[in-house]
Design a protein around this motif. Structure first.
Motif, PDB file in Angstrom:
ATOM      1  N   THR A 101      23.543  17.659  18.936  1.00 30.77           N
ATOM      2  CA  THR A 101      24.847  17.248  19.463  1.00 30.77           C
ATOM      3  C   THR A 101      24.728  16.665  20.870  1.00 30.77           C
ATOM      4  O   THR A 101      25.400  15.691  21.207  1.00 30.77           O
ATOM      5  CB  THR A 101      25.817  18.445  19.483  1.00 30.77           C
ATOM      6  OG1 THR A 101      25.195  19.535  20.181  1.00 30.77           O
ATOM      7  CG2 THR A 101      26.176  18.879  18.075  1.00 30.77           C
ATOM      8  N   GLU A 102      23.860  17.252  21.682  1.00 29.36           N
ATOM      9  CA  GLU A 102      23.672  16.732  23.034  1.00 29.36           C
ATOM     10  C   GLU A 102      23.015  15.359  23.008  1.00 29.36           C
ATOM     11  O   GLU A 102      23.385  14.458  23.777  1.00 29.36           O
ATOM     12  CB  GLU A 102      22.822  17.699  23.858  1.00 29.36           C
ATOM     13  CG  GLU A 102      22.618  17.241  25.294  1.00 29.36           C
ATOM     14  CD  GLU A 102      21.860  18.251  26.130  1.00 29.36           C
ATOM     15  OE1 GLU A 102      21.356  17.867  27.217  1.00 29.36           O
ATOM     16  OE2 GLU A 102      21.767  19.420  25.716  1.00 29.36           O
ATOM     17  N   ALA A 103      22.053  15.180  22.116  1.00 32.34           N
ATOM     18  CA  ALA A 103      21.378  13.884  22.016  1.00 32.34           C
ATOM     19  C   ALA A 103      22.361  12.784  21.656  1.00 32.34           C
ATOM     20  O   ALA A 103      22.358  11.699  22.248  1.00 32.34           O
ATOM     21  CB  ALA A 103      20.262  13.957  20.978  1.00 32.34           C
ATOM     22  N   LEU A 104      23.241  13.061  20.694  1.00 31.14           N
ATOM     23  CA  LEU A 104      24.163  12.035  20.216  1.00 31.14           C
ATOM     24  C   LEU A 104      25.293  11.761  21.194  1.00 31.14           C
ATOM     25  O   LEU A 104      25.928  10.702  21.125  1.00 31.14           O
ATOM     26  CB  LEU A 104      24.728  12.447  18.850  1.00 31.14           C
ATOM     27  CG  LEU A 104      23.679  12.546  17.729  1.00 31.14           C
ATOM     28  CD1 LEU A 104      24.325  13.029  16.436  1.00 31.14           C
ATOM     29  CD2 LEU A 104      22.975  11.211  17.504  1.00 31.14           C
ATOM     30  N   THR A 105      25.567  12.686  22.102  1.00 25.35           N
ATOM     31  CA  THR A 105      26.596  12.437  23.112  1.00 25.35           C
ATOM     32  C   THR A 105      26.029  11.762  24.355  1.00 25.35           C
ATOM     33  O   THR A 105      26.770  11.134  25.115  1.00 25.35           O
ATOM     34  CB  THR A 105      27.282  13.749  23.532  1.00 25.35           C
ATOM     35  OG1 THR A 105      26.297  14.695  23.959  1.00 25.35           O
ATOM     36  CG2 THR A 105      28.075  14.332  22.374  1.00 25.35           C
ATOM     37  N   ARG A 106      24.726  11.868  24.561  1.00 20.38           N
ATOM     38  CA  ARG A 106      24.101  11.268  25.746  1.00 20.38           C
ATOM     39  C   ARG A 106      23.796   9.777  25.570  1.00 20.38           C
ATOM     40  O   ARG A 106      23.823   9.015  26.533  1.00 20.38           O
ATOM     41  CB  ARG A 106      22.807  12.009  26.071  1.00 20.38           C
ATOM     42  CG  ARG A 106      23.007  13.412  26.594  1.00 20.38           C
ATOM     43  CD  ARG A 106      23.399  13.428  28.060  1.00 20.38           C
ATOM     44  NE  ARG A 106      23.384  14.775  28.617  1.00 20.38           N
ATOM     45  CZ  ARG A 106      22.326  15.330  29.168  1.00 20.38           C
ATOM     46  NH1 ARG A 106      21.184  14.665  29.244  1.00 20.38           N
ATOM     47  NH2 ARG A 106      22.385  16.554  29.646  1.00 20.38           N
ATOM     48  N   VAL A 107      23.446   9.373  24.343  1.00 26.44           N
ATOM     49  CA  VAL A 107      23.028   7.985  24.146  1.00 26.44           C
ATOM     50  C   VAL A 107      24.242   7.071  24.109  1.00 26.44           C
ATOM     51  O   VAL A 107      25.348   7.476  23.754  1.00 26.44           O
ATOM     52  CB  VAL A 107      22.197   7.829  22.850  1.00 26.44           C
ATOM     53  CG1 VAL A 107      20.932   8.640  22.936  1.00 26.44           C
ATOM     54  CG2 VAL A 107      23.011   8.234  21.619  1.00 26.44           C
ATOM     55  N   ARG A 108      24.015   5.816  24.458  1.00 30.08           N
ATOM     56  CA  ARG A 108      25.086   4.836  24.461  1.00 30.08           C
ATOM     57  C   ARG A 108      25.308   4.323  23.043  1.00 30.08           C
ATOM     58  O   ARG A 108      24.358   3.904  22.375  1.00 30.08           O
ATOM     59  CB  ARG A 108      24.737   3.655  25.374  1.00 30.08           C
ATOM     60  CG  ARG A 108      25.925   2.731  25.613  1.00 30.08           C
ATOM     61  CD  ARG A 108      25.561   1.632  26.590  1.00 30.08           C
ATOM     62  NE  ARG A 108      24.682   0.646  25.964  1.00 30.08           N
ATOM     63  CZ  ARG A 108      24.262  -0.458  26.583  1.00 30.08           C
ATOM     64  NH1 ARG A 108      24.616  -0.677  27.818  1.00 30.08           N
ATOM     65  NH2 ARG A 108      23.483  -1.309  25.969  1.00 30.08           N
ATOM     66  N   PRO A 109      26.539   4.358  22.541  1.00 31.86           N
ATOM     67  CA  PRO A 109      26.784   3.884  21.173  1.00 31.86           C
ATOM     68  C   PRO A 109      26.321   2.451  20.968  1.00 31.86           C
ATOM     69  O   PRO A 109      26.638   1.563  21.754  1.00 31.86           O
ATOM     70  CB  PRO A 109      28.307   4.001  21.033  1.00 31.86           C
ATOM     71  CG  PRO A 109      28.681   5.071  22.012  1.00 31.86           C
ATOM     72  CD  PRO A 109      27.735   4.887  23.171  1.00 31.86           C
ATOM     73  N   TYR A 110      25.541   2.259  19.907  1.00 30.12           N
ATOM     74  CA  TYR A 110      25.086   0.937  19.503  1.00 30.12           C
ATOM     75  C   TYR A 110      24.441   0.161  20.643  1.00 30.12           C
ATOM     76  O   TYR A 110      24.770  -0.990  20.913  1.00 30.12           O
ATOM     77  CB  TYR A 110      26.239   0.119  18.900  1.00 30.12           C
ATOM     78  CG  TYR A 110      26.570   0.533  17.491  1.00 30.12           C
ATOM     79  CD1 TYR A 110      25.859   0.011  16.418  1.00 30.12           C
ATOM     80  CD2 TYR A 110      27.554   1.466  17.233  1.00 30.12           C
ATOM     81  CE1 TYR A 110      26.145   0.400  15.119  1.00 30.12           C
ATOM     82  CE2 TYR A 110      27.845   1.866  15.942  1.00 30.12           C
ATOM     83  CZ  TYR A 110      27.138   1.324  14.881  1.00 30.12           C
ATOM     84  OH  TYR A 110      27.416   1.725  13.614  1.00 30.12           O
ATOM     85  N   SER A 111      23.531   0.817  21.326  1.00 32.24           N
ATOM     86  CA  SER A 111      22.765   0.117  22.355  1.00 32.24           C
ATOM     87  C   SER A 111      21.866  -0.907  21.676  1.00 32.24           C
ATOM     88  O   SER A 111      21.075  -0.566  20.802  1.00 32.24           O
ATOM     89  CB  SER A 111      21.918   1.113  23.151  1.00 32.24           C
ATOM     90  OG  SER A 111      21.112   0.450  24.078  1.00 32.24           O
ATOM     91  N   VAL A 112      21.992  -2.154  22.062  1.00 32.43           N
ATOM     92  CA  VAL A 112      21.282  -3.241  21.387  1.00 32.43           C
ATOM     93  C   VAL A 112      20.365  -3.952  22.371  1.00 32.43           C
ATOM     94  O   VAL A 112      20.834  -4.578  23.318  1.00 32.43           O
ATOM     95  CB  VAL A 112      22.269  -4.263  20.772  1.00 32.43           C
ATOM     96  CG1 VAL A 112      21.508  -5.366  20.041  1.00 32.43           C
ATOM     97  CG2 VAL A 112      23.231  -3.561  19.827  1.00 32.43           C
ATOM     98  N   PRO A 113      19.042  -3.868  22.191  1.00 30.68           N
ATOM     99  CA  PRO A 113      18.137  -4.619  23.063  1.00 30.68           C
ATOM    100  C   PRO A 113      18.428  -6.118  22.980  1.00 30.68           C
ATOM    101  O   PRO A 113      18.708  -6.649  21.899  1.00 30.68           O
ATOM    102  CB  PRO A 113      16.750  -4.284  22.496  1.00 30.68           C
ATOM    103  CG  PRO A 113      16.937  -2.992  21.766  1.00 30.68           C
ATOM    104  CD  PRO A 113      18.330  -3.042  21.208  1.00 30.68           C
ATOM    105  N   ALA A 114      18.341  -6.804  24.104  1.00 29.94           N
ATOM    106  CA  ALA A 114      18.739  -8.210  24.155  1.00 29.94           C
ATOM    107  C   ALA A 114      17.857  -9.105  23.291  1.00 29.94           C
ATOM    108  O   ALA A 114      18.290 -10.153  22.844  1.00 29.94           O
ATOM    109  CB  ALA A 114      18.717  -8.696  25.601  1.00 29.94           C
ATOM    110  N   HIS A 115      16.595  -8.688  23.048  1.00 29.74           N
ATOM    111  CA  HIS A 115      15.689  -9.578  22.333  1.00 29.74           C
ATOM    112  C   HIS A 115      15.834  -9.469  20.822  1.00 29.74           C
ATOM    113  O   HIS A 115      15.220 -10.246  20.084  1.00 29.74           O
ATOM    114  CB  HIS A 115      14.238  -9.265  22.719  1.00 29.74           C
ATOM    115  CG  HIS A 115      13.776  -7.910  22.270  1.00 29.74           C
ATOM    116  ND1 HIS A 115      14.082  -6.762  22.969  1.00 29.74           N
ATOM    117  CD2 HIS A 115      13.047  -7.527  21.194  1.00 29.74           C
ATOM    118  CE1 HIS A 115      13.546  -5.723  22.343  1.00 29.74           C
ATOM    119  NE2 HIS A 115      12.930  -6.155  21.274  1.00 29.74           N
ATOM    120  N   LEU A 116      16.642  -8.531  20.328  1.00 32.66           N
ATOM    121  CA  LEU A 116      16.786  -8.364  18.883  1.00 32.66           C
ATOM    122  C   LEU A 116      17.933  -9.218  18.355  1.00 32.66           C
ATOM    123  O   LEU A 116      18.942  -9.414  19.038  1.00 32.66           O
ATOM    124  CB  LEU A 116      17.050  -6.899  18.534  1.00 32.66           C
ATOM    125  CG  LEU A 116      15.919  -5.913  18.786  1.00 32.66           C
ATOM    126  CD1 LEU A 116      16.313  -4.521  18.294  1.00 32.66           C
ATOM    127  CD2 LEU A 116      14.628  -6.361  18.110  1.00 32.66           C
TER     128      LEU A 116
END
Length: 269
Positions: free
Chosen positions: A102-117
């Motif tokens: 639960t802590e992992a999923l609340t810490r990360v930014r939703p749908y973080s997308v690297p610019a090169h993808l």
């Protein structure tokens, strides 16, 4: 394997003792995760006894290195602080340690997308206009990624999946497009637990069961089945992700500047 709709993460839950059979199962799960190109893969090890954690997790981390090379961030959820030293020695910064899932999923930014993808995400409101917004986004991406040969099928698939979510889920919708290799993957996530049924085909390829939802008995998933090479559903605690994959010719190299103008989040205007 399960899906976390809000962040786009795929979750692998590990339990029991490490064995050859478990290693094979984990390898398949990681391969499935990598095939979907999620922004995150979370490996939940909190059900494993602390004294069994290290021999269990080491082979898993070896398998996860390939996912890291593809730009996927791996979230390892384990209570043992001794793992911190181990993770720091890994030749990648894409493995992060958290004490609980639960802590992992609340810490990360939703749908973080690297610019090169070649990956685009748009969050849509559950309104009829979302369908035309989805079609427009798919058309724009196909033009920029030079996928004209599958643009019509891709627009049809996206509009049907979004229409199904608008009609039957009634929640926020996440539309994600990902072009990798020779595949265009379309994923539509919502916050409703109900799972669409596979369409039962009549000779014309359309189900006529009046008890089926409109998008299923009419043209919806039957048309998706005909237009896409494959499709499926990923279950999750906060909803589901319905995805479809279309075969495309290898794209030529594109300038990164061509992707800057694509919308990545927010409601349609």
């Amino acid at each position: 394997m399960a899906a976390h709709v809000e962040t786009g993460a795929l979750v692998i839950t590990m339990a029991g003792r490490w064995s050859v059979a478990q290693a094979y199962t984990l390898q398949r799960a990681i391969a499935r995760c990598a095939a979907h190109h999620p922004p995150y893969v979370a490996v939940d090890c909190t059900r494993i006894a602390p004294d069994k954690l290290l021999p269990t997790l080491l082979p898993a981390l070896v398998m996860l290195r390939e996912s890291c090379r593809r730009g996927i961030t791996v979230l390892v959820c384990a209570p043992a602080s001794a793992l911190t030293v181990l993770l720091r020695r890994l030749p990648t910064r894409r493995v992060q340690l958290y004490p609980r899932l639960t802590e992992a999923l609340t810490r990360v930014r939703p749908y973080s997308v690297p610019a090169h993808l070649r990956r685009v995400h748009r969050r849509l409101a559950p309104v009829p206009q979302a369908v035309s917004t989805a079609r427009g986004l798919v058309r724009e991406c196909c033009e920029r990624w030079r996928l004209a040969e599958i643009a019509d099928d891709a627009q049809l698939v996206a509009s049907e999946l979004v229409a199904n979510a608008v009609e039957h889920a009634g929640t926020e919708i996440d539309l994600t497009l990902c072009h990798h290799g020779q595949r265009l993957r379309i994923a539509v996530a919502d916050r409703h637990p109900g799972v669409p049924a596979l369409p039962r085909r009549d000779p014309a390829g359309i189900s006529d069961d009046p008890h089926q939802p409109l998008a299923v008995r009419g043209r919806g998933l039957a048309m998706v089945t005909r237009s896409a090479n494959s499709w499926g559903v990923l279950h999750g605690s906060d909803g589901k992700i319905v995805w479809a994959s279309l075969a495309a010719q290898p794209a030529s190299r594109l300038r990164l500047a061509g992707l800057v103008g694509l919308p990545r989040a927010g409601y349609p205007a």
